[in-house]
Design a protein around this motif. Structure first.
Motif, PDB file in Angstrom:
ATOM      1  N   ALA A  41       0.674  -1.238  -0.053  1.00 44.03           N
ATOM      2  CA  ALA A  41       0.073   0.104   0.145  1.00 44.03           C
ATOM      3  C   ALA A  41       1.010   1.141   0.089  1.00 44.03           C
ATOM      4  O   ALA A  41       0.531   2.236  -0.756  1.00 44.03           O
ATOM      5  CB  ALA A  41      -0.894  -0.076   1.268  1.00 44.03           C
ATOM      6  N   SER A  42       1.975   1.225   0.704  1.00 38.46           N
ATOM      7  CA  SER A  42       2.904   2.308   0.897  1.00 38.46           C
ATOM      8  C   SER A  42       3.438   2.692  -0.326  1.00 38.46           C
ATOM      9  O   SER A  42       3.509   3.779  -1.001  1.00 38.46           O
ATOM     10  CB  SER A  42       4.036   2.023   1.763  1.00 38.46           C
ATOM     11  OG  SER A  42       5.020   3.108   1.613  1.00 38.46           O
ATOM     12  N   ARG A  44       2.392   1.725  -3.719  1.00 40.84           N
ATOM     13  CA  ARG A  44       1.124   2.236  -4.386  1.00 40.84           C
ATOM     14  C   ARG A  44       0.994   3.513  -4.066  1.00 40.84           C
ATOM     15  O   ARG A  44       0.674   4.422  -4.989  1.00 40.84           O
ATOM     16  CB  ARG A  44       0.005   1.317  -4.303  1.00 40.84           C
ATOM     17  CG  ARG A  44       0.157  -0.261  -4.835  1.00 40.84           C
ATOM     18  CD  ARG A  44      -1.010  -0.793  -4.849  1.00 40.84           C
ATOM     19  NE  ARG A  44      -1.684  -1.024  -3.562  1.00 40.84           N
ATOM     20  CZ  ARG A  44      -1.274  -2.200  -2.829  1.00 40.84           C
ATOM     21  NH1 ARG A  44      -0.106  -3.016  -3.375  1.00 40.84           N
ATOM     22  NH2 ARG A  44      -1.763  -2.450  -1.655  1.00 40.84           N
ATOM     23  N   GLU A  45       0.600   4.029  -2.936  1.00 40.67           N
ATOM     24  CA  GLU A  45       0.416   5.420  -2.708  1.00 40.67           C
ATOM     25  C   GLU A  45       1.484   6.426  -3.262  1.00 40.67           C
ATOM     26  O   GLU A  45       1.317   7.455  -3.669  1.00 40.67           O
ATOM     27  CB  GLU A  45       0.337   5.833  -1.022  1.00 40.67           C
ATOM     28  CG  GLU A  45       0.155   6.959  -0.783  1.00 40.67           C
ATOM     29  CD  GLU A  45      -1.457   7.652  -1.353  1.00 40.67           C
ATOM     30  OE1 GLU A  45      -1.475   8.827  -1.237  1.00 40.67           O
ATOM     31  OE2 GLU A  45      -2.214   6.871  -2.061  1.00 40.67           O
ATOM     32  N   ARG A  46       2.836   5.818  -2.950  1.00 42.86           N
ATOM     33  CA  ARG A  46       3.918   6.792  -3.823  1.00 42.86           C
ATOM     34  C   ARG A  46       3.836   7.021  -5.076  1.00 42.86           C
ATOM     35  O   ARG A  46       4.010   7.773  -5.615  1.00 42.86           O
ATOM     36  CB  ARG A  46       5.064   5.982  -3.334  1.00 42.86           C
ATOM     37  CG  ARG A  46       6.483   6.825  -3.545  1.00 42.86           C
ATOM     38  CD  ARG A  46       6.566   8.145  -2.951  1.00 42.86           C
ATOM     39  NE  ARG A  46       7.805   9.104  -3.170  1.00 42.86           N
ATOM     40  CZ  ARG A  46       7.853  10.494  -3.056  1.00 42.86           C
ATOM     41  NH1 ARG A  46       6.831  11.165  -2.951  1.00 42.86           N
ATOM     42  NH2 ARG A  46       8.817  10.945  -3.469  1.00 42.86           N
ATOM     43  N   ARG A  48       0.929   6.711  -6.931  1.00 49.28           N
ATOM     44  CA  ARG A  48      -0.192   7.479  -7.448  1.00 49.28           C
ATOM     45  C   ARG A  48       0.318   8.880  -7.225  1.00 49.28           C
ATOM     46  O   ARG A  48      -0.158   9.714  -7.814  1.00 49.28           O
ATOM     47  CB  ARG A  48      -1.117   7.015  -6.400  1.00 49.28           C
ATOM     48  CG  ARG A  48      -2.520   7.691  -6.401  1.00 49.28           C
ATOM     49  CD  ARG A  48      -3.608   7.529  -5.496  1.00 49.28           C
ATOM     50  NE  ARG A  48      -3.328   8.288  -4.259  1.00 49.28           N
ATOM     51  CZ  ARG A  48      -3.568   9.490  -4.134  1.00 49.28           C
ATOM     52  NH1 ARG A  48      -4.034  10.154  -5.090  1.00 49.28           N
ATOM     53  NH2 ARG A  48      -3.358  10.102  -2.691  1.00 49.28           N
ATOM     54  N   ARG A  49       1.098   9.085  -5.978  1.00 49.32           N
ATOM     55  CA  ARG A  49       1.197  10.795  -5.829  1.00 49.32           C
ATOM     56  C   ARG A  49       2.182  11.285  -6.879  1.00 49.32           C
ATOM     57  O   ARG A  49       2.299  12.506  -7.077  1.00 49.32           O
ATOM     58  CB  ARG A  49       1.801  10.907  -4.560  1.00 49.32           C
ATOM     59  CG  ARG A  49       0.637  10.838  -3.372  1.00 49.32           C
ATOM     60  CD  ARG A  49       1.396  11.096  -1.940  1.00 49.32           C
ATOM     61  NE  ARG A  49       0.484  11.006  -0.830  1.00 49.32           N
ATOM     62  CZ  ARG A  49       0.520  11.840   0.130  1.00 49.32           C
ATOM     63  NH1 ARG A  49       1.409  12.454   0.420  1.00 49.32           N
ATOM     64  NH2 ARG A  49      -0.543  11.781   1.198  1.00 49.32           N
ATOM     65  N   ASP A 323       3.651  12.584   4.685  1.00 47.28           N
ATOM     66  CA  ASP A 323       4.033  11.255   5.085  1.00 47.28           C
ATOM     67  C   ASP A 323       5.345  11.389   5.767  1.00 47.28           C
ATOM     68  O   ASP A 323       5.755  10.753   6.968  1.00 47.28           O
ATOM     69  CB  ASP A 323       4.177  10.563   3.862  1.00 47.28           C
ATOM     70  CG  ASP A 323       5.000  11.000   2.865  1.00 47.28           C
ATOM     71  OD1 ASP A 323       5.288  12.030   2.686  1.00 47.28           O
ATOM     72  OD2 ASP A 323       5.827  10.151   1.983  1.00 47.28           O
ATOM     73  N   TYR A 331       6.042   7.428   2.402  1.00 51.41           N
ATOM     74  CA  TYR A 331       5.739   6.201   1.550  1.00 51.41           C
ATOM     75  C   TYR A 331       6.800   5.864   0.578  1.00 51.41           C
ATOM     76  O   TYR A 331       7.450   6.622   0.071  1.00 51.41           O
ATOM     77  CB  TYR A 331       4.398   6.679   0.595  1.00 51.41           C
ATOM     78  CG  TYR A 331       3.238   7.105   1.501  1.00 51.41           C
ATOM     79  CD1 TYR A 331       2.560   6.099   2.137  1.00 51.41           C
ATOM     80  CD2 TYR A 331       2.781   8.405   1.633  1.00 51.41           C
ATOM     81  CE1 TYR A 331       1.354   6.772   2.875  1.00 51.41           C
ATOM     82  CE2 TYR A 331       1.641   8.851   1.940  1.00 51.41           C
ATOM     83  CZ  TYR A 331       0.852   7.936   2.930  1.00 51.41           C
ATOM     84  OH  TYR A 331      -0.331   8.248   3.307  1.00 51.41           O
TER      85      TYR A 331
END
Length: 344
Positions: A41-42, A44-46, A48-49, A323, A331
């Motif tokens: 999840a970490s 994927r968030e990095r 995405r951002r 973060d 992330y």
């Protein structure tokens, strides 16, 4: 640390976006999942951002869907190793950074097989695909520029984390490094298959072309410094033009941002001058009408890329600090490159 970022910087170029962005972005994320490049999840968030799909859409606005997807894969790999080498477990360990970089460079130079990391295996597969049907001289240039980008992280790590090295670096040497480290040379190379015509080596090597590319790269790289400096300060990193200007001029961070704004305006002047010289050189060359048209399209693409880079920085969340300032930390992607100190 907080700074006030101007509403815009000097960037008087047209903006263009690839019409296939949404459809190709869906394919990119499918590839990321299948290649296991963002398994947490970490991670994927990095990703995405970072809005990698948008960056590519601004960089190659006229390319077809298949080539855009190929470019997105290269860009994703760039962002992934950038985050690992700068924010991962190898941060602060120049030797571990060197090991990670060497693993990837060996693949592109045909001197080694990919290791066990998802990143190195994906790089090998994408490189195999890119080599199909492309001219040898173009492949050599593309791989050389991508390797120069990778190797710049080794230099960066030494300057950041070897005592006394950072203080030795002046702005002139830093600009030489920054031209490579922002990674735009391989993006320029990829414009050629994107536009459908490979430029002759003589056109690529024209001094006016090299000056144009340098002005564009330093505009984009120094603008990136402004947006990334708050995040880097949270992580005790300071290898950017803002820090050098603060040191050399004895000024505040905000004053350094204002100084960079003036430098970016000068980069625009340099770009336009190089563009005029390049068009003159092109007219005086024996190049046929096809090559001339391709070169003009290439230069226009570079100009739109500079503008896209400008707008992308205002649109994305990549440089947010919530973060890194929070208790959970940054992330980040899995640490599967190099061998950090203390790990067997």
């Amino acid at each position: 640390m907080s700074i006030v970022i101007p509403n815009s910087f000097c960037c008087p170029f047209p903006l263009a976006i690839n019409p296939y962005t949404g459809r190709v972005a869906r394919q990119l994320w499918k590839w990321v999942e299948e290649a296991n490049l963002a398994p947490t999840a970490s991670a994927r968030e990095r990703a995405r951002r970072s809005s990698i799909d948008l960056a590519c859409s601004f960089t190659w606005p006229d390319v077809d869907q298949d080539t855009l997807l190929e470019g997105m894969k290269w860009m994703f790999l760039f962002f992934r190793f950038d985050d690992q080498l700068e924010e991962g477990a190898v941060q602060g360990d120049p030797e571990a950074v060197r090991c990670g970089v060497d693993e990837l460079v060996a693949i592109l130079r045909g001197r080694g097989q990919p290791g066990t990391s998802s990143l190195s295996m994906a790089l090998a597969r994408v490189w195999e695909h890119t080599r199909r049907g492309r001219p040898r001289d173009w492949l050599y240039q593309f791989s050389r520029h991508y390797c120069e980008l990778l190797l710049s992280y080794t230099d960066q790590s030494r300057y950041e984390y070897v005592a006394g090295r950072r203080e030795q670096l002046g702005m002139t040497d830093w600009e030489d490094w920054r031209e490579l480290s922002f990674g735009m040379d391989w993006c320029y190379d990829f414009m050629e298959p994107s536009l459908g015509t490979f430029l002759p080596p003589g056109i690529r090597r024209l001094p006016s072309m090299l000056r144009l590319r340098r002005a564009a790269s330093l505009h984009m790289g120094m603008l990136n410094d402004v947006f990334s400096v708050p995040r880097e300060r949270y992580q005790a990193r300071g290898f950017n033009s803002i820090a050098i200007i603060e040191r050399d001029q004895g000024c505040t961070t905000q004053q350094a941002v204002e100084a960079v704004s003036l430098i970016l305006a000068e980069r625009v002047v340099q770009f336009r001058a190089a563009r005029r010289d390049l068009m003159r050189d092109l007219a005086d060359s024996p190049a046929d009408s096809t090559v001339r048209a391709a070169t003009e399209a290439f230069v226009e693409n570079v100009a739109r890329m500079v503008r896209g880079n400008h707008d992308w920085h205002y649109l994305v969340m990549r440089y947010e600090t919530d973060d890194v300032a929070g208790p959970g930390g940054a992330y980040r992607y899995p640490d599967d490159l190099g061998r950090p100190s203390g790990l067997s």
